[in-house]
Scaffold this active site. Structure first.
Site, PDB file in Angstrom:
ATOM      1  N   ASP A 145       7.803  -6.041  20.578  1.00  0.00           N
ATOM      2  CA  ASP A 145       6.545  -5.289  20.976  1.00  0.00           C
ATOM      3  C   ASP A 145       5.502  -5.429  20.359  1.00  0.00           C
ATOM      4  O   ASP A 145       5.313  -4.107  20.325  1.00  0.00           O
ATOM      5  CB  ASP A 145       7.552  -3.887  21.201  1.00  0.00           C
ATOM      6  CG  ASP A 145       7.682  -3.148  20.104  1.00  0.00           C
ATOM      7  OD1 ASP A 145       8.104  -3.279  19.222  1.00  0.00           O
ATOM      8  OD2 ASP A 145       8.478  -1.898  21.074  1.00  0.00           O
TER       9      ASP A 145
ATOM     10  N   GLU B 127       2.684  -0.803  21.328  1.00  0.00           N
ATOM     11  CA  GLU B 127       3.257  -1.487  21.330  1.00  0.00           C
ATOM     12  C   GLU B 127       4.351  -1.239  23.114  1.00  0.00           C
ATOM     13  O   GLU B 127       5.193  -2.205  23.383  1.00  0.00           O
ATOM     14  CB  GLU B 127       4.743  -0.363  20.604  1.00  0.00           C
ATOM     15  CG  GLU B 127       4.931  -1.095  19.000  1.00  0.00           C
ATOM     16  CD  GLU B 127       3.967  -0.358  18.154  1.00  0.00           C
ATOM     17  OE1 GLU B 127       3.910   1.057  18.409  1.00  0.00           O
ATOM     18  OE2 GLU B 127       3.450  -0.296  17.093  1.00  0.00           O
TER      19      GLU B 127
ATOM     20  N   ARG C 146       1.575   3.715  14.256  1.00  0.00           N
ATOM     21  CA  ARG C 146       0.137   3.984  13.809  1.00  0.00           C
ATOM     22  C   ARG C 146       0.239   5.412  14.924  1.00  0.00           C
ATOM     23  O   ARG C 146      -0.992   6.357  14.059  1.00  0.00           O
ATOM     24  CB  ARG C 146      -0.529   2.828  15.398  1.00  0.00           C
ATOM     25  CG  ARG C 146      -0.506   1.455  13.891  1.00  0.00           C
ATOM     26  CD  ARG C 146      -1.531   0.646  15.193  1.00  0.00           C
ATOM     27  NE  ARG C 146      -2.256  -0.417  14.317  1.00  0.00           N
ATOM     28  CZ  ARG C 146      -1.611  -0.778  13.427  1.00  0.00           C
ATOM     29  NH1 ARG C 146      -0.158  -1.705  12.795  1.00  0.00           N
ATOM     30  NH2 ARG C 146      -2.090  -2.132  12.727  1.00  0.00           N
TER      31      ARG C 146
ATOM     32  N   HIS D  84       5.840   1.304   3.635  1.00  0.00           N
ATOM     33  CA  HIS D  84       5.505   0.396   4.138  1.00  0.00           C
ATOM     34  C   HIS D  84       4.253  -0.008   3.540  1.00  0.00           C
ATOM     35  O   HIS D  84       3.094   1.273   3.297  1.00  0.00           O
ATOM     36  CB  HIS D  84       5.248   0.751   5.839  1.00  0.00           C
ATOM     37  CG  HIS D  84       5.049  -0.031   6.613  1.00  0.00           C
ATOM     38  ND1 HIS D  84       3.865  -0.297   6.602  1.00  0.00           N
ATOM     39  CD2 HIS D  84       5.604  -0.809   7.943  1.00  0.00           C
ATOM     40  CE1 HIS D  84       3.744  -2.193   7.410  1.00  0.00           C
ATOM     41  NE2 HIS D  84       5.392  -2.134   7.992  1.00  0.00           N
TER      42      HIS D  84
HETATM   43  C1  UD1 Z   1       3.951  -3.875  12.597  1.00  0.00           C
HETATM   44  C2  UD1 Z   1       3.194  -3.694  14.392  1.00  0.00           C
HETATM   45  C3  UD1 Z   1       4.665  -2.633  14.507  1.00  0.00           C
HETATM   46  C4  UD1 Z   1       5.754  -3.213  13.726  1.00  0.00           C
HETATM   47  C5  UD1 Z   1       6.202  -2.869  12.178  1.00  0.00           C
HETATM   48  C6  UD1 Z   1       6.464  -3.603  11.703  1.00  0.00           C
HETATM   49  C7  UD1 Z   1       1.630  -3.838  16.116  1.00  0.00           C
HETATM   50  C8  UD1 Z   1       0.206  -3.922  15.862  1.00  0.00           C
HETATM   51  N1  UD1 Z   1       2.036  -3.393  14.822  1.00  0.00           N
HETATM   52  O1  UD1 Z   1       2.740  -2.761  12.296  1.00  0.00           O
HETATM   53  O2  UD1 Z   1       4.710  -2.788  15.682  1.00  0.00           O
HETATM   54  O3  UD1 Z   1       6.599  -1.307  14.276  1.00  0.00           O
HETATM   55  O4  UD1 Z   1       5.233  -3.343  12.336  1.00  0.00           O
HETATM   56  O5  UD1 Z   1       6.803  -3.183  10.271  1.00  0.00           O
HETATM   57  O6  UD1 Z   1       2.248  -5.416  16.289  1.00  0.00           O
HETATM   58  N2  UD1 Z   1       1.126  -5.919   5.336  1.00  0.00           N
HETATM   59  C9  UD1 Z   1       1.116  -6.208   3.828  1.00  0.00           C
HETATM   60  N3  UD1 Z   1       2.515  -7.164   3.876  1.00  0.00           N
HETATM   61  C10 UD1 Z   1       3.134  -7.655   4.905  1.00  0.00           C
HETATM   62  C11 UD1 Z   1       3.098  -6.594   5.915  1.00  0.00           C
HETATM   63  C12 UD1 Z   1       1.525  -5.989   6.297  1.00  0.00           C
HETATM   64  O7  UD1 Z   1       0.500  -5.823   2.950  1.00  0.00           O
HETATM   65  O8  UD1 Z   1       3.570  -7.941   4.521  1.00  0.00           O
HETATM   66  C13 UD1 Z   1      -0.020  -4.529   5.288  1.00  0.00           C
HETATM   67  C14 UD1 Z   1      -1.795  -5.257   5.562  1.00  0.00           C
HETATM   68  O9  UD1 Z   1      -2.383  -4.630   5.314  1.00  0.00           O
HETATM   69  C15 UD1 Z   1      -1.611  -4.987   6.959  1.00  0.00           C
HETATM   70  C16 UD1 Z   1      -1.135  -3.719   7.891  1.00  0.00           C
HETATM   71  O10 UD1 Z   1      -0.122  -3.560   6.881  1.00  0.00           O
HETATM   72  O11 UD1 Z   1      -3.085  -5.211   7.675  1.00  0.00           O
HETATM   73  C17 UD1 Z   1      -0.592  -3.823   9.226  1.00  0.00           C
HETATM   74  O12 UD1 Z   1       0.032  -4.724   9.431  1.00  0.00           O
HETATM   75  P1  UD1 Z   1       0.386  -4.967  10.948  1.00  0.00           P
HETATM   76  O13 UD1 Z   1       0.948  -5.843  11.069  1.00  0.00           O
HETATM   77  O14 UD1 Z   1      -0.868  -4.822  11.609  1.00  0.00           O
HETATM   78  O15 UD1 Z   1       1.043  -3.440  11.742  1.00  0.00           O
HETATM   79  P2  UD1 Z   1       2.318  -2.469  11.326  1.00  0.00           P
HETATM   80  O16 UD1 Z   1       1.782  -1.555  10.651  1.00  0.00           O
HETATM   81  O17 UD1 Z   1       2.612  -3.203   9.919  1.00  0.00           O
HETATM   82  N1  UDP Z   2      14.377  -2.763   6.731  1.00  0.00           N
HETATM   83  C1  UDP Z   2      14.284  -3.964   5.638  1.00  0.00           C
HETATM   84  N2  UDP Z   2      13.346  -3.274   4.285  1.00  0.00           N
HETATM   85  C2  UDP Z   2      13.062  -1.610   4.337  1.00  0.00           C
HETATM   86  C3  UDP Z   2      12.762  -1.293   5.823  1.00  0.00           C
HETATM   87  C4  UDP Z   2      12.972  -1.421   6.300  1.00  0.00           C
HETATM   88  O1  UDP Z   2      14.609  -4.389   5.399  1.00  0.00           O
HETATM   89  O2  UDP Z   2      12.020  -0.929   3.492  1.00  0.00           O
HETATM   90  C5  UDP Z   2      14.713  -3.200   8.206  1.00  0.00           C
HETATM   91  C6  UDP Z   2      15.130  -2.511   9.275  1.00  0.00           C
HETATM   92  O3  UDP Z   2      16.820  -2.551   8.023  1.00  0.00           O
HETATM   93  C7  UDP Z   2      15.439  -2.797  10.239  1.00  0.00           C
HETATM   94  C8  UDP Z   2      13.419  -3.356  10.057  1.00  0.00           C
HETATM   95  O4  UDP Z   2      13.403  -3.585   8.793  1.00  0.00           O
HETATM   96  O5  UDP Z   2      16.129  -3.457  10.496  1.00  0.00           O
HETATM   97  C9  UDP Z   2      12.750  -2.238  10.648  1.00  0.00           C
HETATM   98  O6  UDP Z   2      11.671  -2.724  10.471  1.00  0.00           O
HETATM   99  P1  UDP Z   2      10.534  -1.874  10.187  1.00  0.00           P
HETATM  100  O7  UDP Z   2      10.702  -0.477  10.968  1.00  0.00           O
HETATM  101  O8  UDP Z   2       9.126  -1.922  10.030  1.00  0.00           O
HETATM  102  O9  UDP Z   2       9.947  -2.003  12.090  1.00  0.00           O
HETATM  103  P2  UDP Z   2       9.890  -1.387  13.843  1.00  0.00           P
HETATM  104  O10 UDP Z   2      11.934  -1.560  13.762  1.00  0.00           O
HETATM  105  O11 UDP Z   2       9.786   0.477  14.309  1.00  0.00           O
HETATM  106  O12 UDP Z   2       9.568  -1.863  14.876  1.00  0.00           O
END
Ligand code: UD1
Ligand code: UDP
Length: 367
Positions: free
Chosen positions: A98, A134, A208, A239
């Site tokens: 999602d 999501e 978020r 995160h």
């Molecule tokens: C995203 C997804 C969320 C999912 C989550 C899993 C959307 C809108 N959100 O949220 O549904 O649960 O991923 O973790 O699709 N960033 C880094 N390095 C990385 C990844 C992210 O620096 O490897 C930072 C960057 O500044 C980036 C920000 O995190 O712009 C947000 O990333 P984004 O994918 O927009 O949203 P998440 O909060 O990660």
């Molecule tokens: N996970 C990981 N490292 C971490 C935290 C979570 O590999 O430091 C894994 C976890 O086992 C799970 C997945 O990431 O399979 C969940 O991702 P996240 O919580 O970012 O996203 P969501 O599931 O809420 O979309």
């Protein structure tokens, strides 16, 4: 016969974890030509998972930018996908979950009249604001998909309620359990120094809709719990989203028994879940994995699209209210009976064979 070209899309960490078993299973199929597209909505967090499962993307859109808005992210994904679909002309595209990657890729495929298989279909809270964005992402993907791979009977019922024809839905279990079983059996180190004599509380948070005051409440509660329970160690892989990372370090950075660290790679994170006493998290994936490992989860949200483990009493919603987080965590730390009732190893989300079922459906369709 010309092989059927299936494009599997991964954008973020959880998509890669949950799509990896499907990609690996499809690669064994002689009728399928598997192509892997990384939108790289996440960068480092995506790459570490693909490395672990030994999956090399064929195409990489390299979309991640620091803290980009959802609108910019969506626009860049749509433009990137236009070129990819034009060049690749896949017979089918698989998306998982999602995220904004899933929503934008589904829309681009719809415009290009390419059928979509949605892995982890039918999860709903029926509240567009929770989780944001999501719920909207998965509703849109669900409207556009041709194959709905629903993890549970509950998710199938949600899709039927939205008018999806029964014949387009298959209950498969969640592929997260396929990935977990492949990983949990391995003897992998957490890679973080922990005191073996102390209980471990593992924390993750990134939603978020919790940004701002709700996330500050979470941090205040964690701090209070750590100060009261000096014999318990808290491990919190933070995160990288700046809305989380900056606040977590500001509010928890100097607390003796809270260890903040960068996101753990997938296998060490699974090892940390195995080592934990309990987990406090707003993650979707963790709500699915922890019950299978017999670990109670306190969920930092008011509602969830994953009610099955709640119904079985092994996951509890505590929201972002300071008092509730503190009291429910303290109860599990102090009350062995309450803890035992939640620490039962059950797996309402899958049996490890979800990807096989998905591949079988595609095989039968294309045959
Ligand atoms: C995203 C997804 C969320 C999912 C989550 C899993 C959307 C809108 N959100 O949220 O549904 O649960 O991923 O973790 O699709 N960033 C880094 N390095 C990385 C990844 C992210 O620096 O490897 C930072 C960057 O500044 C980036 C920000 O995190 O712009 C947000 O990333 P984004 O994918 O927009 O949203 P998440 O909060 O990660
Ligand atoms: N996970 C990981 N490292 C971490 C935290 C979570 O590999 O430091 C894994 C976890 O086992 C799970 C997945 O990431 O399979 C969940 O991702 P996240 O919580 O970012 O996203 P969501 O599931 O809420 O979309």
């Amino acid at each position: 016969m010309k092989p059927i070209k299936i494009l599997s899309v991964v954008g973020t960490r959880p998509e890669a974890i949950k799509m990896a078993p499907v990609i690996l299973a499809l690669k064994k199929e002689p009728w399928a030509e598997v192509r892997v597209l990384a939108t790289a909505q996440h960068r480092h967090m995506l790459d570490q998972v693909l490395n672990f499962f030994d999956i090399e993307p064929d195409i990489d859109l390299n979309i991640m930018r620091p803290n980009q808005t959802l609108t910019t992210l969506t626009a860049r994904l749509l433009l990137g996908m236009d070129d990819v679909l034009q060049a690749e002309k896949p017979d089918a595209v698989l998306v998982q979950g999602d995220t904004t990657t899933v929503m934008a890729v589904s829309l681009a495929c719809f415009y290009h009249r390419i059928p979509i298989g949605h892995v982890e279909a039918g999860l709903r809270t029926w509240d567009m604001q929770n989780p944001f964005p999501e719920e909207a992402n998965r509703v849109i993907a669900g409207k556009l998909a041709r194959w709905h791979f629903a993890p549970t009977e509950g998710s199938r019922a949600n899709l039927l309620r939205e008018g999806v024809p029964d014949g387009e839905i298959l209950v498969t279990g969640n592929t997260v359990i396929d990935a977990l079983l492949m990983t949990a059996a391995k003897d992998i180190e957490i890679g973080i120094e922990l005191d073996p004599s102390k209980r471990l509380v593992l924390v993750t948070s990134h939603r978020r809709e919790n940004f701002g005051e709700p996330f500050r409440n979470i941090c205040r509660a964690l701090r209070a719990l750590a100060e009261k329970n000096v014999d318990v160690q808290f491990l919190y892989p933070v995160h990288p989203n700046p809305n989380v990372k900056d606040v977590a370090h500001e509010m928890l950075g100097n607390c003796r028994n809270i260890q903040l660290c960068a996101p753990l790679d997938y296998a060490p994170f699974v090892a940390a879940m195995k080592r934990s006493y309990l987990i406090i998290s707003d993650s979707g994936g963790v709500q699915e994995e922890a019950p299978a490992l017999g670990k109670p989860v306190l969920v930092l949200r008011d509602e969830t699209e994953r009610p099955e483990a709640i119904d079985q009493g092994v996951v509890l919603l505590v929201g972002t209210n300071y008092d509730r987080i503190v009291s429910e965590t303290q109860r599990l730390l102090d009350d062995q009976v309450a803890y035992g009732e939640m620490a039962r190893g059950i797996s309402p989300y899958g049996d490890g064979l979800a990807s096989e079922r998905i591949v079988k459906t595609l095989r039968e369709h294309f045959a």
